[in-house]
Write an enzyme that holds these catalytic residues in place. Structure first.
Site, PDB file in Angstrom:
ATOM      1  N   PHE A   1      32.755  40.174  35.929  1.00  0.00           N
ATOM      2  CA  PHE A   1      31.967  40.131  37.093  1.00  0.00           C
ATOM      3  C   PHE A   1      30.717  40.881  36.844  1.00  0.00           C
ATOM      4  CE2 PHE A   1      35.742  40.436  40.126  1.00  0.00           C
ATOM      5  CZ  PHE A   1      35.975  39.177  39.746  1.00  0.00           C
ATOM      6  N   PRO A   2      29.880  40.353  35.408  1.00  0.00           N
ATOM      7  CA  PRO A   2      28.720  40.912  35.125  1.00  0.00           C
ATOM      8  C   PRO A   2      27.503  40.567  36.379  1.00  0.00           C
ATOM      9  CG  PRO A   2      29.031  38.923  33.948  1.00  0.00           C
ATOM     10  CD  PRO A   2      30.141  39.471  34.573  1.00  0.00           C
ATOM     11  N   LEU A   3      27.740  39.604  37.017  1.00  0.00           N
ATOM     12  CA  LEU A   3      26.610  39.263  37.963  1.00  0.00           C
ATOM     13  C   LEU A   3      27.272  39.603  39.651  1.00  0.00           C
ATOM     14  CD1 LEU A   3      25.483  36.017  36.521  1.00  0.00           C
ATOM     15  CD2 LEU A   3      24.419  38.284  36.403  1.00  0.00           C
ATOM     16  N   GLY A   4      28.160  40.529  39.466  1.00  0.00           N
ATOM     17  CA  GLY A   4      28.701  40.776  40.729  1.00  0.00           C
ATOM     18  C   GLY A   4      30.191  40.075  40.942  1.00  0.00           C
TER      19      GLY A   4
ATOM     20  N   TYR B   1      45.114  31.169  31.008  1.00  0.00           N
ATOM     21  CA  TYR B   1      43.877  30.252  31.728  1.00  0.00           C
ATOM     22  C   TYR B   1      44.364  28.850  31.455  1.00  0.00           C
ATOM     23  CZ  TYR B   1      40.822  34.431  31.316  1.00  0.00           C
ATOM     24  OH  TYR B   1      40.120  35.657  31.336  1.00  0.00           O
TER      25      TYR B   1
END
Length: 288
Positions: free
Chosen positions: A209-212, A57
């Site tokens: 991607f817990p919110l898409g 990162y």
């Protein structure tokens, strides 16, 4: 805040993901270094004891910020990283799947974070398509290297990421993995088999991607009409509802929402106190 085991460790179910700390595209330094440092310190002040990061990162940026903000670390802080990839100068995500690259990745994380042991390290798998022959490595050999690193005391637990049900089962059998990181959300439950496998074995499941998906043109939890309706009824934000649904969906789910904003951090951590009713959950699940 409720907890769940991460191997022999125990962490709060809402942690923090450091992926958004570097600059745009997860490359280079943050726009505001002081703000990034403040977010990390505020997270720990609010009880976060699980921070997810990676040497790639930035690269090298998120770990350096974590060290600058928090070292010497609180005794209960669990630092989790991942290996299996690196970045080129253009910012492309490239595989680093060979056992020697996995070992080098762990040692780079140890050095940059200033620790002798990581709480867990996820083996981030790639599909192997379009990459060199040296990256076509048997999962058995990769897991063997991760187990060796654990036996040497460099990592406390082995995890696996972006893995199929068969790969997760192999990792359970061969390496006794303590966590799985795969994509999962209210609007994309295609990984339900892996989640259920983790429940069966008492393994932490850490959805990315817990919110898409973050990619354009793919479903977003916050755009879902049912999510918006529940948010309006409860006084929460759609994002909070989507995260709270994950916590309610299975007891082994650990969240690591990332942000570079202190206000957004506090909003994310507040989901630990958002109790969705049976009516709310039924409305969110209806029609899926």
């Amino acid at each position: 805040m409720a907890t769940f085991p991460l191997g022999d460790l125990s962490v709060h179910r809402v942690g923090y993901g450091a992926m958004q700390l570097p600059g745009p595209g997860v490359m280079g330094p943050p726009r505001d270094r002081d703000a990034a440092i403040a977010v990390l310190r505020r997270a720990v002040e609010l009880g976060v004891d699980h921070i997810d990061t990676a040497q790639f990162y930035g690269p090298d940026v998120s770990n350096e910020l974590i060290h600058a903000a928090l070292h010497p670390y609180p005794d209960d802080l669990v630092l989790v990283s991942k290996v299996g990839a690196f970045r080129d100068e253009a910012g492309a995500w490239l595989p680093g799947q060979r056992p020697d690259q996995l070992r080098s990745g762990v040692e780079d994380n140890l050095r940059s974070l200033g620790v002798e042991q990581l709480g867990a390290v996820n083996l981030r798998l790639h599909d192997g398509g379009g990459h060199g022959e040296d990256q076509q490595v048997a999962l058995e050999d990769q897991l063997a290297e991760m187990v060796a690193l654990r036996e040497e005391g460099k990592i406390a637990g082995v995890g696996i990421s972006t893995a199929t049900p068969a790969q997760v089962q192999q990792a359970i059998d061969q390496a006794g993995v303590v966590c799985v990181q795969n994509a999962f959300s209210l609007v994309d439950q295609s990984d339900a088999d892996v989640l259920d496998l983790c429940v069966e074995h008492g393994i932490a499941y850490v959805p990315y991607f817990p919110l898409g998906s973050a990619f354009p043109g793919t479903p977003k939890v916050v755009d879902d009409p049912a999510v918006q309706a529940v948010a309006a009824r409860t006084g929460a934000t759609p994002a909070q509802v989507g995260l709270a649904w994950l916590l309610a969906h299975r007891p082994n789910v650990l969240l690591i929402p990332g942000t570079s904003s202190t206000a957004h951090l506090e909003e994310n951590l507040a989901v630990a106190d958002l109790q969705l009713t049976e009516e709310d959950l039924a409305e969110l699940e209806r029609g899926r």
